[in-house]
Write a protein that holds these residues in place. Sequence first.
Motif, PDB file in Angstrom:
ATOM      1  N   SER A   4      -6.471  73.943 -18.383  1.00 16.96           N
ATOM      2  CA  SER A   4      -7.453  73.288 -17.715  1.00 16.96           C
ATOM      3  C   SER A   4      -7.129  73.176 -16.130  1.00 16.96           C
ATOM      4  CB  SER A   4      -7.822  71.984 -18.256  1.00 16.96           C
ATOM      5  OG  SER A   4      -6.594  71.160 -18.292  1.00 16.96           O
ATOM      6  N   GLU A   5      -5.721  73.012 -15.848  1.00 15.91           N
ATOM      7  CA  GLU A   5      -5.360  73.066 -14.589  1.00 15.91           C
ATOM      8  C   GLU A   5      -5.538  74.268 -13.789  1.00 15.91           C
ATOM      9  OE1 GLU A   5      -1.727  69.759 -14.970  1.00 15.91           O
ATOM     10  OE2 GLU A   5      -1.039  71.898 -14.854  1.00 15.91           O
ATOM     11  N   ALA A   6      -5.343  75.531 -14.538  1.00 12.05           N
ATOM     12  CA  ALA A   6      -5.586  76.980 -13.953  1.00 12.05           C
ATOM     13  C   ALA A   6      -6.757  77.057 -13.731  1.00 12.05           C
ATOM     14  CB  ALA A   6      -4.774  77.718 -14.954  1.00 12.05           C
ATOM     15  N   LEU A   7      -7.900  76.748 -14.590  1.00 10.53           N
ATOM     16  CA  LEU A   7      -9.197  76.725 -14.303  1.00 10.53           C
ATOM     17  C   LEU A   7      -9.751  75.900 -13.001  1.00 10.53           C
ATOM     18  CD1 LEU A   7     -10.976  76.616 -17.899  1.00 10.53           C
ATOM     19  CD2 LEU A   7     -10.791  78.513 -15.981  1.00 10.53           C
ATOM     20  N   ASP A   8      -9.112  74.670 -12.761  1.00 10.22           N
ATOM     21  CA  ASP A   8      -9.394  73.816 -11.910  1.00 10.22           C
ATOM     22  C   ASP A   8      -8.892  74.635 -10.563  1.00 10.22           C
ATOM     23  OD1 ASP A   8     -10.775  71.945 -13.383  1.00 10.22           O
ATOM     24  OD2 ASP A   8      -9.033  70.500 -13.263  1.00 10.22           O
ATOM     25  N   LEU A   9      -7.885  75.013 -10.608  1.00 12.71           N
ATOM     26  CA  LEU A   9      -7.289  75.783  -9.490  1.00 12.71           C
ATOM     27  C   LEU A   9      -7.984  76.972  -9.202  1.00 12.71           C
ATOM     28  CD1 LEU A   9      -4.686  75.292  -7.589  1.00 12.71           C
ATOM     29  CD2 LEU A   9      -3.609  77.042  -8.862  1.00 12.71           C
ATOM     30  N   ILE A  10      -8.692  77.741  -9.989  1.00 15.58           N
ATOM     31  CA  ILE A  10      -9.424  78.852  -9.598  1.00 15.58           C
ATOM     32  C   ILE A  10     -10.826  78.344  -9.015  1.00 15.58           C
ATOM     33  CG2 ILE A  10     -10.997  80.606 -11.006  1.00 15.58           C
ATOM     34  CD1 ILE A  10      -8.591  80.777 -12.961  1.00 15.58           C
ATOM     35  N   ARG A  11     -11.266  77.440  -9.589  1.00 16.74           N
ATOM     36  CA  ARG A  11     -12.660  76.599  -9.158  1.00 16.74           C
ATOM     37  C   ARG A  11     -12.483  76.434  -7.782  1.00 16.74           C
ATOM     38  NH1 ARG A  11     -14.501  74.899 -13.902  1.00 16.74           N
ATOM     39  NH2 ARG A  11     -12.797  73.327 -14.249  1.00 16.74           N
ATOM     40  N   GLN A  12     -11.284  75.626  -7.414  1.00 12.81           N
ATOM     41  CA  GLN A  12     -11.106  75.105  -6.001  1.00 12.81           C
ATOM     42  C   GLN A  12     -11.074  76.348  -5.076  1.00 12.81           C
ATOM     43  OE1 GLN A  12      -7.627  72.581  -5.991  1.00 12.81           O
ATOM     44  NE2 GLN A  12      -8.425  71.155  -7.514  1.00 12.81           N
ATOM     45  N   GLU A  13     -10.090  77.146  -5.497  1.00 14.29           N
ATOM     46  CA  GLU A  13      -9.775  78.484  -4.467  1.00 14.29           C
ATOM     47  C   GLU A  13     -11.021  79.203  -4.399  1.00 14.29           C
ATOM     48  OE1 GLU A  13      -7.418  78.698  -2.206  1.00 14.29           O
ATOM     49  OE2 GLU A  13      -6.267  77.789  -3.600  1.00 14.29           O
ATOM     50  N   ARG A  14     -11.872  79.354  -5.172  1.00 12.90           N
ATOM     51  CA  ARG A  14     -13.121  80.336  -4.986  1.00 12.90           C
ATOM     52  C   ARG A  14     -13.895  79.454  -4.111  1.00 12.90           C
ATOM     53  NH1 ARG A  14     -14.566  84.563  -8.363  1.00 12.90           N
ATOM     54  NH2 ARG A  14     -16.668  84.000  -8.105  1.00 12.90           N
ATOM     55  N   ALA A  15     -14.313  78.299  -4.463  1.00 13.07           N
ATOM     56  CA  ALA A  15     -14.960  77.524  -3.640  1.00 13.07           C
ATOM     57  C   ALA A  15     -14.609  77.274  -2.167  1.00 13.07           C
ATOM     58  CB  ALA A  15     -15.025  75.919  -4.038  1.00 13.07           C
ATOM     59  N   ASN A  16     -13.254  77.254  -1.816  1.00 12.95           N
ATOM     60  CA  ASN A  16     -12.689  77.124  -0.538  1.00 12.95           C
ATOM     61  C   ASN A  16     -12.790  78.420   0.190  1.00 12.95           C
ATOM     62  OD1 ASN A  16     -10.977  76.436   1.564  1.00 12.95           O
ATOM     63  ND2 ASN A  16      -9.285  77.305   0.711  1.00 12.95           N
ATOM     64  N   THR A  17     -12.562  79.635  -0.621  1.00 15.75           N
ATOM     65  CA  THR A  17     -12.782  80.884   0.105  1.00 15.75           C
ATOM     66  C   THR A  17     -14.442  81.088   0.276  1.00 15.75           C
ATOM     67  OG1 THR A  17     -11.177  81.710  -1.458  1.00 15.75           O
ATOM     68  CG2 THR A  17     -12.195  83.417  -0.401  1.00 15.75           C
ATOM     69  N   GLY A  18     -15.241  80.704  -0.669  1.00 13.02           N
ATOM     70  CA  GLY A  18     -16.595  80.993  -0.351  1.00 13.02           C
ATOM     71  C   GLY A  18     -16.897  80.132   0.991  1.00 13.02           C
ATOM     72  N   ARG A  19     -16.630  78.963   1.212  1.00 12.31           N
ATOM     73  CA  ARG A  19     -16.800  78.290   2.327  1.00 12.31           C
ATOM     74  C   ARG A  19     -16.280  78.825   3.679  1.00 12.31           C
ATOM     75  NH1 ARG A  19     -15.842  73.645  -0.535  1.00 12.31           N
ATOM     76  NH2 ARG A  19     -13.629  73.718  -0.163  1.00 12.31           N
ATOM     77  N   ALA A  20     -15.218  79.470   3.557  1.00 12.09           N
ATOM     78  CA  ALA A  20     -14.390  80.013   4.590  1.00 12.09           C
ATOM     79  C   ALA A  20     -15.263  81.392   5.240  1.00 12.09           C
ATOM     80  CB  ALA A  20     -13.009  80.322   4.393  1.00 12.09           C
ATOM     81  N   LEU A  21     -15.952  81.922   4.278  1.00 12.06           N
ATOM     82  CA  LEU A  21     -16.416  83.324   4.609  1.00 12.06           C
ATOM     83  C   LEU A  21     -17.729  83.322   4.703  1.00 12.06           C
ATOM     84  CD1 LEU A  21     -14.318  85.660   2.241  1.00 12.06           C
ATOM     85  CD2 LEU A  21     -13.896  85.109   4.624  1.00 12.06           C
TER      86      LEU A  21
END
Lengths: 200, 108
Positions: A4-21
Motif C-alpha cells: 500500500s505504501e508503494a501504491l501511495d508513492l505511485i499515486r503521488q508521483e504520477r499526480a506530481n508529474t501531471g501537475r509539472a507538465l
Amino acid sequence: MDPSEALDLIRQERANTGRALTPDPRLMYWPWGLTWLIGFGLSFLRYGPGGRTLVALPEWVPLFGLTALMIAAGLFTGLAGARSGRSVSGPTTRQGIWYGIAWSAGFSGLAVVFGQISEALPEHLLGLLWGGGMVALVGALYMAGGAIWNERTMFSLGAWISAVNVVGVLLGPGWHALVVSLAGGGGMLVAGLIGWMRLR
Amino acid sequence: MTVDEPTLPDLDPVIHAQARLRVVAALSQLNRDDRIAFPRLQEILRMTPGNLSVHLRKLEEAGYVEVTKTHRGRTPATLVQLTRRGRFAFEEYVAALRTLIDPGEEPS
C-alpha cells in the motif's frame, strides 16, 4: 516498502508529474477572461443596445482595445503553454502544435470572409457579425480541445461559450457584447479557477 | 504449504525499490511515445543527476527505459522514455501490488 505504501508513492508521483507538465489553467484562461470582460465591455459601453452610446468613447476604442488585448493574451498563453511543454517531445507536442494551427487557420479564415462581406452590411450589424462569428469559433475550438485532451473543464467552457454566444446573437447588437463580456469572460475566469483547483 | 492457498505474485525487483519506482511512476504519466528531457525529469523527481543516472541505467539494462542522446539546435539533450516493455512491467507491478493487498481480487 509494503504494497500500500508503494501504491501511495505511485499515486503521488504520477499526480506530481501531471501537475509539472500541465500548464497552470489560471495562466491559460484568465488572460482571455480579462480580454473578453474588458474588450466586449468597452464595445457594449460604446455601441449599446438599440444604437445607444452609453459612454462617449472614441469610435475606435472598442475594436482597438479588443484587438490589442487579444494579441497580448495570445502571446502570453502561447508562451505559458510552450513553457510547460518545453521539456517533453513526441506525439503530444505535435498535437499541441496542430491544435494551435487550427486556431490560427480558423481566425484567419473567418477574418477573410467577414472582411469581404463587411462593406455590404449596415454599421450596427458589423459588431454582431465579427463578435458572434469569432466567439462561435472559440467555443467550438475549446470543445474540440476538451475532446482531444479529455479535459472536462475545457469542454464545458466551450459548450458554455457556444450557448452564451447564441443567446447574445439572438438578443441582438449591443446585448451580445454585454452577454459575452460578463458570461463569456466570467466563464473563462471560473474555468481557470476550477481547473487550478482540480490540479492541486 | 497448503494447496488451497492462492500464490502471491512476486514483485519485479527492478521496479520494487523506492527510487526506481518513483522514476517509473513519473515516466508512466507521459503519453505513449513521448520523451522527457533529463534535467526536467530530475527537477520533477528532486533527484541529483548522478542519482537519477544510476537508476536510469539499471532500468535501461532491464529494457524498461530508453535514454536517447540528441541535439536541440546546438545544445545536446538527453531524452528519457518508458519502453513498451517498461510500461507493461509497470502495469504488471501495479496489478501485483493490488493482488497482495487484496488476494481475493482477480487481477484484471
